[in-house]
Design a protein around this motif. Structure first.
Motif, PDB file in Angstrom:
ATOM      1  N   PHE A   1      12.295   2.838  -2.294  1.00 29.26           N
ATOM      2  CA  PHE A   1      11.437   2.289  -3.341  1.00 29.26           C
ATOM      3  C   PHE A   1      12.291   1.674  -4.435  1.00 29.26           C
ATOM      4  N   ASP A   2      12.003   0.447  -4.770  1.00 32.49           N
ATOM      5  CA  ASP A   2      12.712  -0.190  -5.868  1.00 32.49           C
ATOM      6  C   ASP A   2      11.865   0.001  -7.127  1.00 32.49           C
ATOM      7  N   THR A   3      12.037   1.177  -7.748  1.00 29.87           N
ATOM      8  CA  THR A   3      11.158   1.499  -8.875  1.00 29.87           C
ATOM      9  C   THR A   3      11.405   0.603 -10.087  1.00 29.87           C
ATOM     10  N   ASP A   4      12.582  -0.004 -10.161  1.00 29.97           N
ATOM     11  CA  ASP A   4      12.849  -0.917 -11.272  1.00 29.97           C
ATOM     12  C   ASP A   4      11.978  -2.166 -11.200  1.00 29.97           C
TER      13      ASP A   4
ATOM     14  N   ARG B   1      11.321  -1.037 -25.128  1.00 30.57           N
ATOM     15  CA  ARG B   1      10.935   0.302 -24.636  1.00 30.57           C
ATOM     16  C   ARG B   1      11.233   0.492 -23.143  1.00 30.57           C
ATOM     17  N   HIS B   2      11.506  -0.587 -22.455  1.00 38.20           N
ATOM     18  CA  HIS B   2      11.684  -0.469 -21.006  1.00 38.20           C
ATOM     19  C   HIS B   2      12.856   0.400 -20.559  1.00 38.20           C
ATOM     20  N   PRO B   3      14.025   0.309 -21.211  1.00 35.29           N
ATOM     21  CA  PRO B   3      15.128   1.154 -20.734  1.00 35.29           C
ATOM     22  C   PRO B   3      14.737   2.631 -20.670  1.00 35.29           C
ATOM     23  N   ASP B   4      14.050   3.132 -21.707  1.00 34.89           N
ATOM     24  CA  ASP B   4      13.621   4.543 -21.707  1.00 34.89           C
ATOM     25  C   ASP B   4      12.604   4.792 -20.602  1.00 34.89           C
ATOM     26  N   GLN B   5      11.682   3.836 -20.466  1.00 32.85           N
ATOM     27  CA  GLN B   5      10.622   4.030 -19.464  1.00 32.85           C
ATOM     28  C   GLN B   5      11.208   4.016 -18.048  1.00 32.85           C
ATOM     29  N   ARG B   6      12.198   3.181 -17.817  1.00 33.19           N
ATOM     30  CA  ARG B   6      12.833   3.147 -16.489  1.00 33.19           C
ATOM     31  C   ARG B   6      13.383   4.529 -16.134  1.00 33.19           C
ATOM     32  N   GLU B   7      13.955   5.198 -17.150  1.00 38.21           N
ATOM     33  CA  GLU B   7      14.547   6.526 -16.939  1.00 38.21           C
ATOM     34  C   GLU B   7      13.519   7.554 -16.483  1.00 38.21           C
ATOM     35  N   THR B   8      12.253   7.365 -16.911  1.00 35.52           N
ATOM     36  CA  THR B   8      11.247   8.396 -16.623  1.00 35.52           C
ATOM     37  C   THR B   8      10.715   8.311 -15.179  1.00 35.52           C
ATOM     38  N   VAL B   9      11.020   7.218 -14.475  1.00 35.82           N
ATOM     39  CA  VAL B   9      10.476   7.073 -13.114  1.00 35.82           C
ATOM     40  C   VAL B   9      11.440   7.695 -12.114  1.00 35.82           C
ATOM     41  N   PRO B  10      10.950   8.630 -11.281  1.00 38.54           N
ATOM     42  CA  PRO B  10      11.857   9.231 -10.293  1.00 38.54           C
ATOM     43  C   PRO B  10      12.359   8.183  -9.294  1.00 38.54           C
ATOM     44  N   ASP B  11      13.563   8.386  -8.759  1.00 38.03           N
ATOM     45  CA  ASP B  11      14.134   7.417  -7.819  1.00 38.03           C
ATOM     46  C   ASP B  11      13.381   7.372  -6.502  1.00 38.03           C
TER      47      ASP B  11
ATOM     48  N   LEU C   1       0.830  -1.210   0.000  1.00 39.79           N
ATOM     49  CA  LEU C   1       0.000   0.000   0.000  1.00 39.79           C
ATOM     50  C   LEU C   1       0.868   1.266   0.000  1.00 39.79           C
ATOM     51  N   LEU C   2       2.091   1.109   0.451  1.00 41.36           N
ATOM     52  CA  LEU C   2       3.036   2.231   0.430  1.00 41.36           C
ATOM     53  C   LEU C   2       3.719   2.339  -0.938  1.00 41.36           C
ATOM     54  N   GLY C   3       3.523   1.343  -1.774  1.00 38.67           N
ATOM     55  CA  GLY C   3       4.203   1.325  -3.073  1.00 38.67           C
ATOM     56  C   GLY C   3       5.657   0.919  -2.946  1.00 38.67           C
ATOM     57  N   ALA C   4       6.011   0.321  -1.815  1.00 35.91           N
ATOM     58  CA  ALA C   4       7.422  -0.001  -1.569  1.00 35.91           C
ATOM     59  C   ALA C   4       7.695  -1.501  -1.542  1.00 35.91           C
ATOM     60  N   GLY C   5       6.748  -2.274  -2.009  1.00 34.46           N
ATOM     61  CA  GLY C   5       7.002  -3.713  -1.992  1.00 34.46           C
ATOM     62  C   GLY C   5       5.795  -4.439  -2.526  1.00 34.46           C
ATOM     63  N   ASN C   6       5.888  -5.743  -2.566  1.00 33.32           N
ATOM     64  CA  ASN C   6       4.767  -6.515  -3.073  1.00 33.32           C
ATOM     65  C   ASN C   6       4.416  -7.600  -2.072  1.00 33.32           C
ATOM     66  N   TYR C   7       3.192  -8.095  -2.134  1.00 34.59           N
ATOM     67  CA  TYR C   7       2.790  -9.148  -1.200  1.00 34.59           C
ATOM     68  C   TYR C   7       3.640 -10.390  -1.374  1.00 34.59           C
TER      69      TYR C   7
END
Ligand SMILES: Cc1ncc(C[n+]2csc(CCOP(=O)(O)OP(=O)(O)O)c2C)c(N)n1
Ligand SMILES: [Mg+2]
Length: 353
Positions: free
Chosen positions: A321-324, A337-347, A105-111
């Motif tokens: 947060f492990d945004t990757d 397309r993923h390498p570019d998309q990874r770049e767009t997510v803030p750390d 729920l924090l967006g910082a992990g998965n079940y």
């Protein structure tokens, strides 16, 4: 047998009186009661954490504790479980830590750790409605091909029965004798759409007829009825007979923390269902049959509050947060397309407020 409607199976009435075969021992009854109270304590805290901007959008489960706890409690450790985004109590009953549920729920992990080190056999919730149902049928069929004596329980809502995936999954299960229990929590609404606008069928349970297997309609606020029905359905599923269960219940809270249910339903209706509250009912039964005392109750409430507070502290102390991770398992190989998309997510993304 007492019932809230002629065709709804019930074991314990709202006032705690028994009118059917109780299959849960005293110890199991105390366990399912504790889990329901823990789930509600968690739920109330989660709503308040969202209001404080400390977690993202949250789907409250209040009122559906018996359905979720009773169903998950009936599963064996070999069975597979496919909960929905509202089934936090299923995850807790299945053995997921509350910290992990909060991290999601924090967006910082998965079940779910993909490797499933604790062998919980419980999948992540899917947001696109009903997409978990074909997955559950596939996993059930795979278990069958492997000679594994396991069934899959797929949880979903009344609204999900209007999706193509529901019908495709039911059809596959019927044709291939898949070991699957379709567990529908009919909580009377799909966001603002009431049950009678969802389907012209008199019941959801009867939809099983079209696919060549049985449907059951039970009181979803009666943990004893839920446990008994799911236990029986799982036994049948393991023998190659899928079953659809309609657990009739009610969402006492909002659809999510971004919803205002006063726009589409009357308070009097909510009050009517609060009278049939699942937790009160289990407590009445425990008091009458197993000597549950006010001291037991106070100790339980204190313990649940402490466990929730500890889980919130542990989750909020997460190490970033492990945004990757959101890209990692979408395709077997990296999509071009993923390498570019990874770049767009803030750390260090912020939780939506
Ligand atoms: C395919 C799809 N369509 C629409 C939505 C938007 N949506 C989110 S929850 C929901 C209602 C689902 O109702 P129900 O299946 O009864 O489950 P409940 O939320 O009541 O537990 C809808 C329409 C979605 N997530 N996925
Ligand atoms: Mg619903």
């Amino acid at each position: 047998m007492a019932s809230q409607a002629p065709d709804v199976t019930q074991v314990v009435a709202p006032d705690g009186t028994v009118d059917g075969e109780v299959e849960l021992s005293a110890e199991d009854t105390r366990n399912v009661y504790r889990l329901q109270v823990l789930a509600r304590t968690f739920d109330e805290k989660a709503v308040s954490l969202h209001r404080q901007g400390r977690i993202g959008t949250y789907a409250p489960l209040k009122g559906q504790e018996a359905a979720q706890v009773g169903a998950a409690y009936a599963l064996s450790t070999d069975d597979y479980c496919f909960p929905t985004y509202r089934d936090h109590a299923m995850y807790l009953t299945r053995g997921h830590s509350m910290r992990d549920v909060l991290l999601h729920l924090l967006g910082a992990g998965n079940y779910v750790d993909r490797e499933d080190p604790d062998g919980l056999r419980t999948f992540t919730p899917t947001i696109p409605i009903a997409t978990q149902l074909p997955h559950a049928v596939g996993v059930g069929m795979a278990a069958d091909y492997d000679g594994d004596d396991a069934a899959a329980l797929a949880s979903f809502g009344d609204g999900a029965t209007s999706e193509g995936d529901f019908h495709e999954a039911m059809n596959f299960a019927g044709v291939f004798d898949a070991p699957v229990v379709f567990f529908c929590q009919n909580n009377q609404y799909a966001i603002s759409v009431p049950r009678e606008r969802q389907t012209a069928s008199a019941t959801i349970a009867q939809k099983a007829d079209a696919y060549g297997f049985d449907g059951m309609r039970i009181d979803g606020n009666d943990v004893f009825a839920v446990y008994r029905a799911v236990t029986e359905a799982l036994e049948r599923a393991r023998r190659g007979e899928p079953v659809l269960i309609e657990a009739v219940t009610y969402r006492q809270g909002a659809h999510t923390t971004t919803d205002d249910p006063s726009k589409y339903r009357e308070e009097a209706e909510v009050e009517e269902w609060v009278e049939k509250d699942p937790i009160e009912r289990t407590r009445e039964y425990l008091q009458a049959e197993h000597g549950w005392t006010d001291e037991d109750e106070a100790a339980l409430r204190e313990d649940c509050e402490a466990r929730v507070a500890e889980a919130v502290d542990a989750a909020e102390a997460h190490d970033g947060f492990d945004t990757d991770a959101m890209f990692d398992h979408v395709y077997a190989d990296e999509h071009p397309r993923h390498p570019d998309q990874r770049e767009t997510v803030p750390d260090d993304p912020q939780v939506e407020r």
